[in-house]
Design a protein around this motif. Structure first.
Motif, short mmCIF file in Angstrom:
data_model
loop_
_atom_site.label_atom_id
_atom_site.label_comp_id
_atom_site.label_asym_id
_atom_site.label_seq_id
_atom_site.Cartn_x
_atom_site.Cartn_y
_atom_site.Cartn_z
N GLY A 176 -38.74 -23.49 2.85
CA GLY A 176 -39.67 -24.61 2.86
C GLY A 176 -41.00 -24.26 2.19
O GLY A 176 -41.92 -25.07 2.18
N ARG A 177 -41.11 -23.05 1.62
CA ARG A 177 -42.34 -22.64 0.95
C ARG A 177 -42.37 -23.23 -0.46
O ARG A 177 -41.36 -23.31 -1.14
CB ARG A 177 -42.40 -21.12 0.84
N TRP A 178 -43.57 -23.59 -0.91
CA TRP A 178 -43.73 -24.08 -2.27
C TRP A 178 -43.62 -22.93 -3.25
O TRP A 178 -44.17 -21.86 -3.03
CB TRP A 178 -45.08 -24.79 -2.41
N LYS A 179 -42.89 -23.18 -4.33
CA LYS A 179 -42.68 -22.19 -5.38
C LYS A 179 -43.12 -22.81 -6.70
O LYS A 179 -42.89 -23.99 -6.94
CB LYS A 179 -41.20 -21.80 -5.43
N THR A 180 -43.74 -21.99 -7.56
CA THR A 180 -44.23 -22.48 -8.85
C THR A 180 -43.93 -21.45 -9.94
O THR A 180 -43.67 -20.29 -9.67
CB THR A 180 -45.76 -22.71 -8.83
N GLY A 181 -44.00 -21.90 -11.19
CA GLY A 181 -44.03 -21.00 -12.33
C GLY A 181 -42.73 -20.39 -12.80
O GLY A 181 -42.75 -19.55 -13.70
N LEU A 182 -41.59 -20.79 -12.28
CA LEU A 182 -40.30 -20.29 -12.76
C LEU A 182 -39.96 -20.98 -14.07
O LEU A 182 -40.12 -22.20 -14.20
CB LEU A 182 -39.21 -20.55 -11.73
N LEU A 183 -39.49 -20.22 -15.05
CA LEU A 183 -39.00 -20.78 -16.31
C LEU A 183 -37.51 -20.49 -16.40
O LEU A 183 -37.10 -19.33 -16.27
CB LEU A 183 -39.72 -20.15 -17.50
N ILE A 184 -36.71 -21.51 -16.58
CA ILE A 184 -35.26 -21.33 -16.75
C ILE A 184 -34.94 -21.58 -18.22
O ILE A 184 -35.10 -22.69 -18.72
CB ILE A 184 -34.46 -22.25 -15.83
N HIS A 185 -34.51 -20.52 -18.89
CA HIS A 185 -34.22 -20.58 -20.32
C HIS A 185 -32.79 -21.04 -20.58
O HIS A 185 -32.55 -21.74 -21.56
CB HIS A 185 -34.47 -19.21 -20.95
N GLU A 186 -31.86 -20.60 -19.75
CA GLU A 186 -30.46 -20.98 -19.92
C GLU A 186 -29.67 -20.52 -18.73
O GLU A 186 -30.11 -19.72 -17.92
CB GLU A 186 -29.86 -20.38 -21.20
N ALA A 187 -28.44 -21.04 -18.64
CA ALA A 187 -27.42 -20.51 -17.75
C ALA A 187 -26.22 -20.20 -18.63
O ALA A 187 -26.12 -20.71 -19.75
CB ALA A 187 -27.04 -21.53 -16.68
N PHE A 188 -25.34 -19.33 -18.14
CA PHE A 188 -24.16 -19.01 -18.95
C PHE A 188 -22.95 -18.79 -18.06
O PHE A 188 -23.06 -18.42 -16.90
CB PHE A 188 -24.40 -17.79 -19.84
N VAL A 189 -21.79 -19.04 -18.65
CA VAL A 189 -20.49 -18.74 -18.04
C VAL A 189 -19.73 -17.94 -19.08
O VAL A 189 -19.59 -18.36 -20.22
CB VAL A 189 -19.73 -20.04 -17.69
N GLN A 190 -19.25 -16.77 -18.65
CA GLN A 190 -18.63 -15.83 -19.58
C GLN A 190 -17.32 -15.33 -18.97
O GLN A 190 -17.28 -14.88 -17.84
CB GLN A 190 -19.60 -14.68 -19.79
N GLU A 191 -16.24 -15.40 -19.75
CA GLU A 191 -14.97 -14.86 -19.27
C GLU A 191 -15.04 -13.34 -19.30
O GLU A 191 -15.55 -12.75 -20.25
CB GLU A 191 -13.84 -15.34 -20.17
#
Length: 192
Positions: A176-191
């Motif tokens: 329930g804490r406020w979070k700031t400043g995360l940058l998500i550049h991508e997600a990946f799925v790799q066999e």
């Protein structure tokens, strides 16, 4: 083109675009290809829109402005019976990021809506948050070596064609804490 809802939705729904990275042998999900709870409201997230004139992404990360409920999810339909897939995210933090020092961040994955979820605590998020921030850090892959990889295996049994999506996500919904400043550049799925 992003399918960010401008009507009544406060969430960002993924478009269906993925890119195949032959060098990494992975499918790449840019921010617009992920679902963000509260991502439809720019007070909480800024999700870059895909440029219409380029076949590849514009390289801009999704920026978390402020949330107490972190839920970023995606789905992948190209799974095959008997295969194992590794899942991850590339992230970084803005210099003024806050709220991540004790936030229990987890990843989850399952096959189909009725599949049994696999969960893993991702401590490397907290470790990367604790590093000195100059604003020029390169994105890091989570989970990292300290966490071990996050994988899910698909049964050798033929898949029910109505329930074949690999569904995955990144979560922190417990404190329930406020979070700031995360940058998500991508997600990946790799066999693997």
């Amino acid at each position: 083109m992003s399918s960010q809802k401008s009507n009544k939705s406060s969430h960002h729904e993924a478009d269906s675009k993925m890119e195949q990275d032959a060098n990494r042998k992975a499918w790449i999900f840019q921010p617009s290809g992920l679902n963000f709870v509260w991502g439809g409201d720019s007070r909480y997230w800024v999700i870059p829109k895909e440029p219409r004139y380029l076949p590849v992404h514009n390289g801009m990360p999704a920026e978390l402005k402020m949330v107490s409920w972190l839920e970023v999810t995606g789905s992948f339909e190209k799974i095959e019976p008997g295969k194992t897939y590794q899942i991850g995210f590339k992230i970084s933090f803005k210099p003024d990021a806050a709220g991540w020092d004790k936030a229990p961040v987890f990843m989850s994955a399952k096959i189909g809506k009725k599949g049994k979820p696999v969960w893993k605590r991702i401590k490397s998020v907290n470790q990367n948050f604790g590093k000195p921030k100059s604003g020029s850090e390169k994105p890091v892959t989570i989970p990292d070596e300290s966490d071990g990889s996050f994988q899910i295996s698909v049964s050798h049994e033929p898949l029910n064609q109505e329930d074949t999506k690999l569904q995955f996500g990144l979560y922190e919904v417990w404190t329930g804490r406020w979070k700031t400043g995360l940058l998500i550049h991508e997600a990946f799925v790799q066999e693997v």
